[in-house]
Design a protein around this motif. Structure first.
Motif, PDB file in Angstrom:
ATOM      1  N   SER A 115     -49.010 -31.071  -7.157  1.00 54.54           N
ATOM      2  CA  SER A 115     -48.290 -32.131  -6.570  1.00 54.54           C
ATOM      3  C   SER A 115     -47.095 -33.008  -7.342  1.00 54.54           C
ATOM      4  N   LEU A 116     -47.516 -32.547  -8.585  1.00 55.93           N
ATOM      5  CA  LEU A 116     -46.727 -33.393  -9.926  1.00 55.93           C
ATOM      6  C   LEU A 116     -45.353 -32.287 -10.149  1.00 55.93           C
ATOM      7  N   PRO A 117     -44.548 -32.796 -10.550  1.00 53.07           N
ATOM      8  CA  PRO A 117     -43.522 -32.119 -11.325  1.00 53.07           C
ATOM      9  C   PRO A 117     -44.109 -31.318 -12.354  1.00 53.07           C
ATOM     10  N   TYR A 118     -43.548 -30.103 -12.719  1.00 53.70           N
ATOM     11  CA  TYR A 118     -44.067 -29.148 -13.768  1.00 53.70           C
ATOM     12  C   TYR A 118     -44.064 -29.939 -15.110  1.00 53.70           C
ATOM     13  N   SER A 119     -43.306 -30.776 -15.460  1.00 46.38           N
ATOM     14  CA  SER A 119     -43.341 -31.647 -16.803  1.00 46.38           C
ATOM     15  C   SER A 119     -42.601 -33.130 -16.433  1.00 46.38           C
ATOM     16  N   GLU A 120     -42.963 -33.949 -17.468  1.00 40.05           N
ATOM     17  CA  GLU A 120     -42.295 -35.246 -17.548  1.00 40.05           C
ATOM     18  C   GLU A 120     -40.822 -35.370 -17.484  1.00 40.05           C
ATOM     19  N   ALA A 121     -40.273 -36.451 -17.224  1.00 38.47           N
ATOM     20  CA  ALA A 121     -38.709 -36.459 -17.342  1.00 38.47           C
ATOM     21  C   ALA A 121     -37.888 -36.157 -18.512  1.00 38.47           C
ATOM     22  N   ILE A 122     -38.759 -36.337 -19.638  1.00 42.66           N
ATOM     23  CA  ILE A 122     -37.880 -35.914 -20.780  1.00 42.66           C
ATOM     24  C   ILE A 122     -37.896 -34.424 -20.876  1.00 42.66           C
ATOM     25  N   GLY A 123     -38.867 -33.736 -20.627  1.00 46.07           N
ATOM     26  CA  GLY A 123     -38.945 -32.329 -20.778  1.00 46.07           C
ATOM     27  C   GLY A 123     -38.136 -31.549 -19.761  1.00 46.07           C
ATOM     28  N   ARG A 124     -37.856 -32.098 -18.596  1.00 46.48           N
ATOM     29  CA  ARG A 124     -36.996 -31.476 -17.515  1.00 46.48           C
ATOM     30  C   ARG A 124     -35.447 -31.802 -17.911  1.00 46.48           C
ATOM     31  N   TYR A 125     -35.428 -32.992 -18.535  1.00 48.33           N
ATOM     32  CA  TYR A 125     -33.922 -33.088 -19.025  1.00 48.33           C
ATOM     33  C   TYR A 125     -33.486 -32.334 -20.337  1.00 48.33           C
ATOM     34  N   LEU A 126     -34.402 -31.981 -21.238  1.00 47.08           N
ATOM     35  CA  LEU A 126     -34.145 -31.018 -22.244  1.00 47.08           C
ATOM     36  C   LEU A 126     -34.113 -29.642 -21.704  1.00 47.08           C
ATOM     37  N   GLU A 127     -35.071 -29.227 -20.715  1.00 45.98           N
ATOM     38  CA  GLU A 127     -34.566 -28.101 -20.271  1.00 45.98           C
ATOM     39  C   GLU A 127     -33.073 -27.855 -19.684  1.00 45.98           C
ATOM     40  N   GLN A 128     -32.623 -28.833 -19.043  1.00 47.74           N
ATOM     41  CA  GLN A 128     -31.066 -28.842 -18.398  1.00 47.74           C
ATOM     42  C   GLN A 128     -30.195 -28.928 -19.989  1.00 47.74           C
ATOM     43  N   ARG A 129     -30.801 -29.784 -20.803  1.00 47.11           N
ATOM     44  CA  ARG A 129     -29.922 -29.550 -21.993  1.00 47.11           C
ATOM     45  C   ARG A 129     -29.766 -28.417 -22.772  1.00 47.11           C
ATOM     46  N   SER A 130     -30.958 -27.703 -22.552  1.00 46.68           N
ATOM     47  CA  SER A 130     -30.871 -26.154 -23.526  1.00 46.68           C
ATOM     48  C   SER A 130     -29.915 -25.282 -23.269  1.00 46.68           C
ATOM     49  N   VAL A 131     -29.421 -25.323 -21.978  1.00 51.30           N
ATOM     50  CA  VAL A 131     -28.255 -24.346 -21.564  1.00 51.30           C
ATOM     51  C   VAL A 131     -26.672 -24.813 -21.824  1.00 51.30           C
ATOM     52  N   MET A 132     -25.960 -23.943 -22.071  1.00 49.71           N
ATOM     53  CA  MET A 132     -24.286 -24.235 -22.504  1.00 49.71           C
ATOM     54  C   MET A 132     -23.734 -24.259 -21.167  1.00 49.71           C
ATOM     55  N   GLY A 133     -22.618 -25.186 -21.298  1.00 51.33           N
ATOM     56  CA  GLY A 133     -21.694 -25.194 -20.161  1.00 51.33           C
ATOM     57  C   GLY A 133     -21.372 -26.684 -20.199  1.00 51.33           C
ATOM     58  N   ARG A 134     -20.372 -26.921 -19.275  1.00 50.70           N
ATOM     59  CA  ARG A 134     -19.745 -28.409 -19.102  1.00 50.70           C
ATOM     60  C   ARG A 134     -20.671 -29.278 -18.705  1.00 50.70           C
ATOM     61  N   ARG A 135     -21.557 -28.958 -17.586  1.00 48.90           N
ATOM     62  CA  ARG A 135     -22.471 -29.732 -16.833  1.00 48.90           C
ATOM     63  C   ARG A 135     -23.447 -30.215 -17.733  1.00 48.90           C
ATOM     64  N   ALA A 136     -24.052 -29.253 -18.440  1.00 44.53           N
ATOM     65  CA  ALA A 136     -25.132 -29.840 -19.373  1.00 44.53           C
ATOM     66  C   ALA A 136     -24.426 -30.627 -20.674  1.00 44.53           C
ATOM     67  N   ASP A 137     -23.314 -30.240 -20.850  1.00 40.17           N
ATOM     68  CA  ASP A 137     -22.408 -31.105 -22.219  1.00 40.17           C
ATOM     69  C   ASP A 137     -22.418 -32.670 -21.691  1.00 40.17           C
ATOM     70  N   GLU A 138     -22.113 -32.459 -20.452  1.00 39.90           N
ATOM     71  CA  GLU A 138     -21.897 -34.136 -19.832  1.00 39.90           C
ATOM     72  C   GLU A 138     -22.894 -34.475 -19.506  1.00 39.90           C
ATOM     73  N   LEU A 139     -24.253 -34.250 -19.409  1.00 44.70           N
ATOM     74  CA  LEU A 139     -25.437 -34.932 -19.020  1.00 44.70           C
ATOM     75  C   LEU A 139     -26.180 -35.418 -19.799  1.00 44.70           C
ATOM     76  N   ASP A 140     -26.404 -36.913 -19.503  1.00 41.24           N
ATOM     77  CA  ASP A 140     -27.089 -37.636 -20.610  1.00 41.24           C
ATOM     78  C   ASP A 140     -28.331 -38.214 -19.867  1.00 41.24           C
ATOM     79  N   TYR A 141     -29.548 -38.549 -20.594  1.00 39.45           N
ATOM     80  CA  TYR A 141     -30.591 -38.876 -20.375  1.00 39.45           C
ATOM     81  C   TYR A 141     -30.942 -40.012 -19.172  1.00 39.45           C
ATOM     82  N   VAL A 142     -29.950 -41.157 -19.444  1.00 42.18           N
ATOM     83  CA  VAL A 142     -29.995 -42.339 -18.362  1.00 42.18           C
ATOM     84  C   VAL A 142     -29.368 -41.574 -16.956  1.00 42.18           C
TER      85      VAL A 142
END
Length: 166
Positions: A115-142
């Motif tokens: 019932s919980l997300p597969y990881s905490e917010a930092i882990g999910r954010y870093l997963e999104q940052r690990s890919v290349m592309g404009r959307r990932a480049d412009e995404l910040d943690y806040v």
């Protein structure tokens, strides 16, 4: 005709200059938040220096050869280190633990509730940052946490397991 064509290096250089601006802006926002490690923005040499600092200088070349930078370091967990050339199991455990500590990623738990997300917010954010592309480049943690704060976690839906009747 020769003046009209661009080489692949020219196209890559154009892409880098556009992305570097948004990456620098995102890096500043992430560093300001204080939640994200600067290691996410490391170069391949800085990652290799980190591995060497851990006492595994024999794997420095493996990380350099595979071009592991800060974004790719996010994906370096115990199951992927073997593919990079880290073969000793104790070394794999030690390096994976050090990477998790460096990036503030929680240790994976086998008994985590579904019932919980597969990881905490930092882990999910870093997963999104690990890919290349404009959307990932412009995404910040806040921005990421603001966009995902009130949403109820729902696992990814796939079409696997759907029965269809003809």
């Amino acid at each position: 005709m020769a003046n009209m064509t661009m080489t692949m290096a020219d196209l890559q250089e154009l892409g880098r200059t556009e992305d570097n601006e948004s990456v620098e802006r995102t890096k500043a926002l992430d560093m300001e938040s204080g939640q994200i490690s600067g290691a996410v923005y490391w170069s391949c040499d800085e990652v290799a220096d980190f591995i060497e600092m851990l006492g595994f200088e024999r794997y420095r070349e493996c990380f350099l050869r595979n071009k592991v930078d800060g974004r790719r370091l996010i994906l370096c967990n115990a199951s992927r280190l073997n593919a990079l050339g880290v073969t000793d199991f104790k070394h794999i455990l030690s390096i994976a633990k050090s990477i998790r500590e460096l990036l503030n990623i929680e240790e994976p738990y086998w008994n985590r509730s579904i019932s919980l997300p597969y990881s905490e917010a930092i882990g999910r954010y870093l997963e999104q940052r690990s890919v290349m592309g404009r959307r990932a480049d412009e995404l910040d943690y806040v921005t990421f946490t603001n966009d995902t704060r009130d949403t109820k976690f729902q696992p990814l839906l796939t079409n696997q397991g759907i029965l269809t009747w003809n």
